[in-house]
Every structure is written in C-alpha cells, then in structure tokens.
Scaffold this motif. Structure first.
Motif, PDB file in Angstrom:
ATOM      1  N   GLY A 540      51.969  91.909  24.299  1.00 44.16           N
ATOM      2  CA  GLY A 540      52.309  91.011  25.387  1.00 44.16           C
ATOM      3  C   GLY A 540      51.452  89.759  25.398  1.00 44.16           C
ATOM      4  N   PRO A 541      51.274  89.155  26.573  1.00 44.13           N
ATOM      5  CA  PRO A 541      50.557  87.885  26.657  1.00 44.13           C
ATOM      6  C   PRO A 541      49.093  87.984  26.243  1.00 44.13           C
ATOM      7  CG  PRO A 541      51.089  88.725  28.843  1.00 44.13           C
ATOM      8  CD  PRO A 541      51.841  89.562  27.876  1.00 44.13           C
ATOM      9  N   LEU A 542      48.473  89.172  26.372  1.00 43.57           N
ATOM     10  CA  LEU A 542      47.067  89.282  25.988  1.00 43.57           C
ATOM     11  C   LEU A 542      46.897  89.176  24.469  1.00 43.57           C
ATOM     12  CD1 LEU A 542      45.708  91.972  28.464  1.00 43.57           C
ATOM     13  CD2 LEU A 542      46.025  89.514  28.746  1.00 43.57           C
ATOM     14  N   ARG A 543      47.853  89.646  23.714  1.00 43.44           N
ATOM     15  CA  ARG A 543      47.801  89.467  22.263  1.00 43.44           C
ATOM     16  C   ARG A 543      47.929  87.987  21.912  1.00 43.44           C
ATOM     17  NH1 ARG A 543      51.813  92.745  18.261  1.00 43.44           N
ATOM     18  NH2 ARG A 543      53.236  92.314  19.998  1.00 43.44           N
ATOM     19  N   LEU A 544      48.850  87.298  22.564  1.00 45.74           N
ATOM     20  CA  LEU A 544      49.029  85.875  22.285  1.00 45.74           C
ATOM     21  C   LEU A 544      47.813  85.071  22.737  1.00 45.74           C
ATOM     22  CD1 LEU A 544      52.775  85.428  23.315  1.00 45.74           C
ATOM     23  CD2 LEU A 544      51.817  86.074  21.097  1.00 45.74           C
ATOM     24  N   LEU A 545      47.218  85.456  23.865  1.00 46.53           N
ATOM     25  CA  LEU A 545      46.007  84.785  24.331  1.00 46.53           C
ATOM     26  C   LEU A 545      44.873  84.955  23.328  1.00 46.53           C
ATOM     27  CD1 LEU A 545      44.314  83.313  26.460  1.00 46.53           C
ATOM     28  CD2 LEU A 545      43.930  85.537  27.569  1.00 46.53           C
ATOM     29  N   ASP A 546      44.702  86.156  22.821  1.00 52.65           N
ATOM     30  CA  ASP A 546      43.634  86.407  21.848  1.00 52.65           C
ATOM     31  C   ASP A 546      43.829  85.567  20.593  1.00 52.65           C
ATOM     32  OD1 ASP A 546      41.260  87.548  21.097  1.00 52.65           O
ATOM     33  OD2 ASP A 546      42.117  89.468  20.485  1.00 52.65           O
ATOM     34  N   LEU A 547      45.070  85.433  20.140  1.00 55.41           N
ATOM     35  CA  LEU A 547      45.348  84.584  18.976  1.00 55.41           C
ATOM     36  C   LEU A 547      44.958  83.136  19.248  1.00 55.41           C
ATOM     37  CD1 LEU A 547      48.814  86.040  17.924  1.00 55.41           C
ATOM     38  CD2 LEU A 547      46.739  86.088  16.520  1.00 55.41           C
ATOM     39  N   ARG A 548      45.271  82.665  20.437  1.00 55.09           N
ATOM     40  CA  ARG A 548      44.955  81.277  20.777  1.00 55.09           C
ATOM     41  C   ARG A 548      43.442  81.075  20.891  1.00 55.09           C
ATOM     42  NH1 ARG A 548      49.115  78.140  23.362  1.00 55.09           N
ATOM     43  NH2 ARG A 548      47.454  76.652  23.799  1.00 55.09           N
ATOM     44  N   LEU A 549      42.750  81.993  21.556  1.00 57.05           N
ATOM     45  CA  LEU A 549      41.298  81.859  21.710  1.00 57.05           C
ATOM     46  C   LEU A 549      40.585  81.899  20.365  1.00 57.05           C
ATOM     47  CD1 LEU A 549      40.735  84.175  24.816  1.00 57.05           C
ATOM     48  CD2 LEU A 549      40.309  81.716  24.741  1.00 57.05           C
ATOM     49  N   ARG A 550      40.986  82.832  19.502  1.00 59.28           N
ATOM     50  CA  ARG A 550      40.261  83.028  18.240  1.00 59.28           C
ATOM     51  C   ARG A 550      40.542  81.919  17.238  1.00 59.28           C
ATOM     52  NH1 ARG A 550      40.204  89.574  17.347  1.00 59.28           N
ATOM     53  NH2 ARG A 550      38.544  88.968  15.897  1.00 59.28           N
ATOM     54  N   SER A 551      41.641  81.198  17.424  1.00 62.63           N
ATOM     55  CA  SER A 551      41.953  80.066  16.541  1.00 62.63           C
ATOM     56  C   SER A 551      41.676  78.728  17.212  1.00 62.63           C
ATOM     57  CB  SER A 551      43.424  80.123  16.114  1.00 62.63           C
ATOM     58  OG  SER A 551      44.291  79.995  17.235  1.00 62.63           O
ATOM     59  N   GLY A 552      41.145  78.764  18.431  1.00 63.60           N
ATOM     60  CA  GLY A 552      40.879  77.550  19.182  1.00 63.60           C
ATOM     61  C   GLY A 552      39.591  76.870  18.756  1.00 63.60           C
ATOM     62  N   PRO A 553      39.213  75.798  19.453  1.00 63.55           N
ATOM     63  CA  PRO A 553      38.045  75.006  19.054  1.00 63.55           C
ATOM     64  C   PRO A 553      36.733  75.773  19.024  1.00 63.55           C
ATOM     65  CG  PRO A 553      39.382  73.809  20.651  1.00 63.55           C
ATOM     66  CD  PRO A 553      39.930  75.194  20.592  1.00 63.55           C
ATOM     67  N   TYR A 554      36.624  76.849  19.837  1.00 61.42           N
ATOM     68  CA  TYR A 554      35.394  77.636  19.877  1.00 61.42           C
ATOM     69  C   TYR A 554      35.597  79.025  19.264  1.00 61.42           C
ATOM     70  CZ  TYR A 554      34.953  74.247  23.719  1.00 61.42           C
ATOM     71  OH  TYR A 554      34.960  73.102  24.491  1.00 61.42           O
TER      72      TYR A 554
END
Length: 758
Positions: A540-554
């Motif tokens: 769900g959204p937590l998987r997509l959030l983790d992908l975004r955070l881990r590939s984000g600027p930090y």
C-alpha cells in the motif's frame, strides 16, 4: 485535550499523529480507547511544531467521533434515499454503471478531489490510478480556486508550480505579507507551524513586519505597519513599490543571482505606475508606498509572501509575479532571510532530473465549453457545472468526488447543485452526507485517520525548514473498513467493469509499486529488483512512501548510504528528524527551458495593458471579501466543530458604512450580488476599512438530504452563491474572483427570513 476533558489521560493506545488539516502539519499526541479518540494534545517534542496546535487540530477528536459520520457504504434506492450496503454490493453497482462513461464516451466521467485528499498518502499515490482508468482529462480541485495564479507565476519564473519559493521567516529582517492572515490561517502555501512564535521572534530580533490587507486582521494588529489597501489592488501597490525601487536605485545587483535575466526590463515596466499614480487606486496615500519600498529594500534581508487574498482577485497572476520580482530585484532570492526553496524528503518536480526543454504544465489542453486552460493536470473548477449541463460530445455525465464538496466550494453554488442533480451517475469517497454527496448514487466511506500512516509528501515542498516526520497508524483496519487506497484501486477496477477481490487489489498494488520501484531505482542508481526487494515487506501507500524516501534527496539509496533516510528510520524517530535550515538551491532547482529566470515572461507582461486600463476605474460603494476563521477550515469541519450560533458567518462592516445605510449591529441583512442573494447577521467592526465588507466561505448548510445536525442547526450564509463564475474570472488562469465582489446590502424585511440562495 485529555480524556473527555476531565483532566486525566485515558488508558489505551497513545501515539504520534501529524495534523492533516492544513499546511502547518503540527505534531499531535492522540489517545484512543476502544477505537475511540478520547484525547488530543500538542506534541511539545515535535522537532518542527514544538508544542503548537490550533483549535482545529485539538478538535480532531470531534471530527473522528462525529456521530453523523458515514461508516458503512451507502447506495441510493429507487425511492431516492440511501440504504446501507456491503462493500461488495456497492462496488457491484459501480462496476455495472461506471464503465459506460469510460468505454462508450471516454472523458465523460469527471473527478473532483478536495483539500483533505492532498494531505493523505492514499490519494497522493493512488488517485492517479482512478484517473488513468477513467481515461479522463476532466479533473478538478480547489487549487484552481485559491492557488493557480501563484502556481502560474512560479511556473513561469522557476519552472514548476509545486516547488514554490518560500519566505525564510526564521532568518528574515523584513517580512512583507500580502493577502494572508497567518495568525488565523496558520499559513498557507508555507508550512511554518507556530506562526505566532515566528512572527514574535522576527520583531524581537529587530525585524519589521508589514501587512497589506483591507482588514486589520490579527496579523495586521501585531505588524509594524498595516497597509489597508482596497481589495484587488495588490498589483498596483507592488508596481508602485517597484517604481520607488527603480527611481531611487534601491536594487542590489551584487546580490541578484546570475541566473536572473530582465532586471532592467522589468523595472522599466513600472513607468506610469509611480506611487502618486497608484495610491488613489489602492485607497492609500503615496507616502505609505514609498515607506514600504525603503523599508523592504533597505533591510539586510527581506522577503515578500502572498496568499489567498492575492490569488482570488482580478489581477492574481500579476500580483503574485510582482511579489517574486520585488524579492528578486532587491537581492533577496535564494539567500538566508529571503525567498528560498525547500528540499522535500520524498523529492519532487524541482529535485528530479528534468527533461530538456522541460514542459510547462499549463494550457496543454482546454475545457470543452469555454476553452479555459488546464494547469498542473486540472481544469478550472468553474468549468465543472457547465461541463455537466452543456450537451454535446464529451459532456460530463458521471462524477467521482474524493473528500470534496464542490456544491459549497465552487462559485455559483446554485448552478453547481443543479448540475450535480442532473448527473447520470455519481460516486463519492467521503465520510459525510453533505451538499455534494447527497447527489451521489454510491458513497464509499474512508476509514478513521488513526488507521493511516501519515507523511506530507506534497506539503513538504512548503516547509520553511527541512525536516522529515512520519506518524504510523495507531489502529488496524476493523472488520467492515477498507483503506482509502484500497477503495481507490477498487474504483479503478470498477471503471473497467470488474468487482475486484482482495487478491486483485494486492496485484494492482504490486503493479503500482513495480513502476515506483523502477523510478526510485533510477534516482538512487541501483537495480529495480534491489529497490523492490528493500521494501517488499510493506504494501500500500507505506511501500510507495518508503520508495520515495529512500530515493529522495536524503535517502539511504537502498542501503548504499546507511545514514540516509528510510521509512524505518522515521519510524524510529517519532518526533521527526531535523535536516537543517533552507539552503541555497540555484541553479539546480530551476526547471525553466533555459535553466534561467526570466523576469519578464511574455504571458504575464501581456496582461499589463488590462491592468493599466483599469487604473482609474471607479469602484462601487461596497466590495465583499472572504475571511479565514480560527475554528473553521472549509465546509467539512463545520459539523464537527460547531459554533453556538450563526455569528461565525456574520457579515462584518465598517461603522461608517453601517451608519450610511441605517444599519446597526445585529441586524438581519440581505447581501446581493449579480449572481444571487443571501441573508446574514450584521456585525459592525472598525477593523474593516470603509467600502469593504467581509464574510467567511464554505457555509450555507441547508436543503434536503443532509445528515449534519450541528451544521444544519446553524447553516450560515453561502458566500459562494454570490460569486459569478460566468464573467468574473482571473484572465490568465480562469480562477474565480472571490475578493472584491460588488455587493448591495440592505436590511432584510422582518418577515423575510430565507436561508436558501436565490
């Protein structure tokens, strides 16, 4: 607030939540007992909000526990009322009726999503799946009502409409605020919880606060200088200030970024708009304009910030463009204390690699009936009613709403309600039976907030400090509840005629995650399989959030940077992680075709003749403007945070204007515009300048079929019924003109007590 306000903390589940109501995103501590919220208090340890919350955040107890809230799917009966239904039955109705508006006439189903959707992971990540399944360009939201002129100005200058420049409030020496009342609204398109502390700190360090507003608002009351201009004249005021900057040589060429083009050209445009010329149009004296120019340009750091008052007016794009121009030519862009850009943890349009040349997300297509331009993938909300009611190919015959109430949010509400009543099919993802959802055929209730994980993916673009925070779910979904993301995926399946099973939803979610993993891997420099494996335990959204955070600027780049961000790291830091103050981001933040800032974009400059032509126009006796309220946030909180009477919806009028009309405080009055009339209570208030009256937006809770006992007990006056969406539009974006409405006000006859709009 503690256990039912009895002074003791209740036993049960206690945990962190980030308030989802507005841009402030304050940290809260919730206490639940037997799945019921029994206490909410501000989180004093939150690294960003530091113990701040407004009454609305604390009042989420009433929102969550609202006895009128819909908790089971509703399906319309042949008799026209609603009955409770199972999820299976509700989606069977949708799968039977919705596909005709996709296969037979693509685009004949529109989508309207309201403000709450922008604050939740579910709609952020999955609403696009519904839109894609519908194959529609008929997408609407309140952004086209209150933000688009600001978005367009930023798109033209910096390349994106989401990565806005932000006032570095905590380090500035001079803050110029136009059309905003942050001590009541808590800020808008700027995420700065605890605004009262920040403004107090500005003044304590010797800084200057200037507020430009027709009303002496709470923010204006604490300002060093309040400029009470006439509504809709911000562009004239700013041109007058810039004319002083040009005439007195107050620019700072040494501090203007090298990426900026057109400084001399933009200053030349101020010719003919000097303070002596524009002062009368603004309703102030010319010396005030000169004073503002010198204070702003002479400060060691300064920044101008504009909001709803500048967007919801006749020259909204011009005003918001000039706000940026003033900050730039005085040498305050991309430097501490000036206008800066956030670096959001999940990344975004101004962090991701850009195409060359980047595409401007404006006017890529136009509405069918009036030919109004698209922006950021959406059409102006003022088009919705006419797209439904006007026959012909592409006519909107079906509608899906998600957490939105266009019947009270969109102008000319009488026309909107007539249009909604004429739809062939309508589905609402909503927990309330309100002025919009009463027209639906199926209502699908989202689950309680406590069942959701929360991170503000969108609002992190507006943070005045780089922080990362996450609040996990406090409850599992109960029997009979579906996650909103599951509802949206089932809607996408129903658009193709399928009633999705749990296995189907899981497979659809896996497909969405596979696409997201490929994108994340490209940003992180790893293989898609590695990115997918790193988040495989989530869904769900937590998987997509983790992908975004881990590939984000930090981000941790899926293990390549052990000190980087991931969802697991945020889960271990419930009060958040401080990533530091805003820092310079030019030129990498730019997404303009040439990677530069053109201060004289032809689209905006081409609107100056229209502004010049109205310079000596005579305004009518009374102009109506909107106002924000400490305990109100659009229409959907009115039932949960009720007022004891209708005084919250009163019309405010200056004493001189009341005396001229023979009106006294407490009178029942009629407010009439070119579109309609409403009735309200009068409050005489010397905070308003003569010629200006004020009412709040989003009220008018009347008519059959509502299930909102508190809101209907004090329905209030429907401001939007007075807004003409057929003529009064901002010329460049098609945004409606909410501020500066010409009205006539008279005492209502004793026997004349209507609450309905004419």
């Amino acid at each position: 607030m503690t256990d039912e306000q009895n002074g003791t903390r209740a036993p049960g589940v206690t945990g962190h939540r980030i308030c989802p109501l507005c841009e402030s995103t304050c940290g809260l501590i919730w206490t639940l007992r037997d799945r019921r919220v029994v206490g909410i208090e501000a989180n004093s340890r939150d690294i960003f909000s530091a113990g701040h919350s407004c009454a609305k955040g604390i009042g989420l107890t009433r929102v969550e526990n609202d006895p009128d809230r819909i908790r089971t799917p509703l399906v319309r009966t042949a008799a026209g009322d609603f009955r409770e239904a199972s999820w299976q039955e509700a989606f069977a109705v949708i799968a039977d009726r919705l596909p005709a508006h996709v296969a037979d006439d693509p685009g004949s189903c529109a989508v309207y999503h309201g403000n709450p959707a922008a604050h939740h992971l579910d709609a952020t990540f999955y609403l696009g799946e519904v839109i894609a399944a519908l194959r529609t360009r008929q997408v609407y939201s309140p952004a086209s009502i209150d933000t688009w002129p600001k978005n367009l100005a930023h798109m033209l200058l910096y390349g994106t409409g989401l990565g806005l420049s932000l006032p570095d409030i905590d380090r500035t020496d001079c803050l110029l605020v136009l059309g905003s009342n942050p001590l009541v609204s808590n800020g808008s398109t700027v995420t700065a919880p605890g605004m009262h502390r920040r403004l107090r700190a500005l003044r304590e360090r010797g800084g200057t606060l200037i507020v430009v507003d027709p009303v002496r608002t709470r923010t204006a009351e604490v300002a060093d200088l309040h400029v009470p201009i006439l509504p809709g004249t911000d562009a004239y005021f700013l041109l007058g200030v810039l004319a002083v900057v040009a005439a007195e040589g107050l620019t700072r060429p040494d501090r203007i970024p090298g990426e900026v083009d057109g400084v001399d050209a933009v200053l030349a445009l101020t010719e003919g708009f000097g303070p002596e010329v524009v002062a009368q149009r603004c309703g102030i004296d010319s010396a005030t304009i000169v004073t503002v120019a010198r204070l702003f340009a002479g400060a060691s750091s300064a920044v101008a910030h504009s909001r709803i008052g500048t967007c919801m007016q006749e020259f909204g794009t011009l005003a918001n463009w000039l706000v940026e121009v003033l900050t730039i030519v005085t040498g305050n862009l991309d430097r501490p204390g000036g206008a800066m850009f956030s670096l959001p943890p999940c990344g975004g349009p101004n962090t991701w690699p850009s195409r060359r040349p980047p595409a401007l997300m404006f006017d890529r297509w136009r509405s069918r009936v009036r030919g109004l331009p698209e922006a950021l993938g959406e059409l102006p909300a003022v088009c919705l009613a006419e797209e439904i009611s006007t026959p012909g190919p592409g006519q909107v015959r079906a509608l899906i709403t998600v957490a939105g109430n266009p019947a009270r949010t969109v102008p000319n509400t009488a026309a909107v309600e007539r249009a909604l009543a004429g739809l062939e099919f309508m589905v609402s993802v909503d927990g309330q039976l309100n002025e919009t959802t009463r027209h639906a055929d199926v209502i699908l209730p989202p689950p309680p907030l406590a069942t959701r994980g929360h991170h503000d993916v969108t609002l992190a673009h507006f943070q005045v400090r780089n922080v990362a925070r996450y609040s996990p779910p406090l409850l599992e979904l109960a029997d009979g509840e579906l996650g909103e993301w599951q509802i949206l995926l089932r809607l996408a399946a129903a658009a193709t005629g399928r009633v999705a099973t749990d296995e189907d939803v899981a497979a659809m979610d896996d497909a969405v995650a596979a696409v997201a993993a490929r994108r994340a891997a490209g940003l992180a420099g790893c293989e898609p399989a590695a990115a997918a494996a790193a988040v495989a335990e989530r869904s769900g959204p937590l998987r997509l959030l983790d992908l975004r955070l881990r590939s984000g600027p930090y981000g941790d780049r899926f293990g390549a940077d052990p000190d980087g961000l991931s969802l697991a790291r945020l889960e271990a830091c419930p009060d958040g992680i401080d990533l530091g103050p805003l820092r310079p981001r030019l030129p990498e933040v730019l997404r303009t075709p040439g990677g530069r800032i053109d201060l004289v974009p032809s689209l905006v400059v081409g609107d100056l003749p229209r502004l010049r032509a109205a310079l000596h126009r005579h305004d009518p006796d009374l102009l109506l403007i909107n106002r924000r309220q400490p305990r109100g946030m659009n229409s959907w909180l009115h039932n949960a945070l009720p007022q004891p009477d209708e005084s919250q919806c009163a019309l405010l009028m200056a004493p001189a204007d009341a005396a001229t009309r023979g009106l006294v405080d407490g009178d029942r009055i009629e407010v009439r515009s070119a579109t309609g009339a409403v009735h309200a209570e009068l409050r005489v208030d010397d905070a308003l300048r003569p010629g200006v009256v004020s009412m709040p937006h989003g009220w008018g809770h009347h008519g059959p079929g509502l299930h909102a006992r508190h809101a209907t007990a004090a329905p209030g006056a429907d401001y939007n019924a007075l807004v003409d969406d057929s003529v009064d539009l901002e010329a460049l974006t098609g945004a409606p003109i909410f501020n500066g409405i010409r009205v006539r006000i008279t005492r209502a006859l004793p026997a004349d007590r209507p609450t309905e709009t004419e």
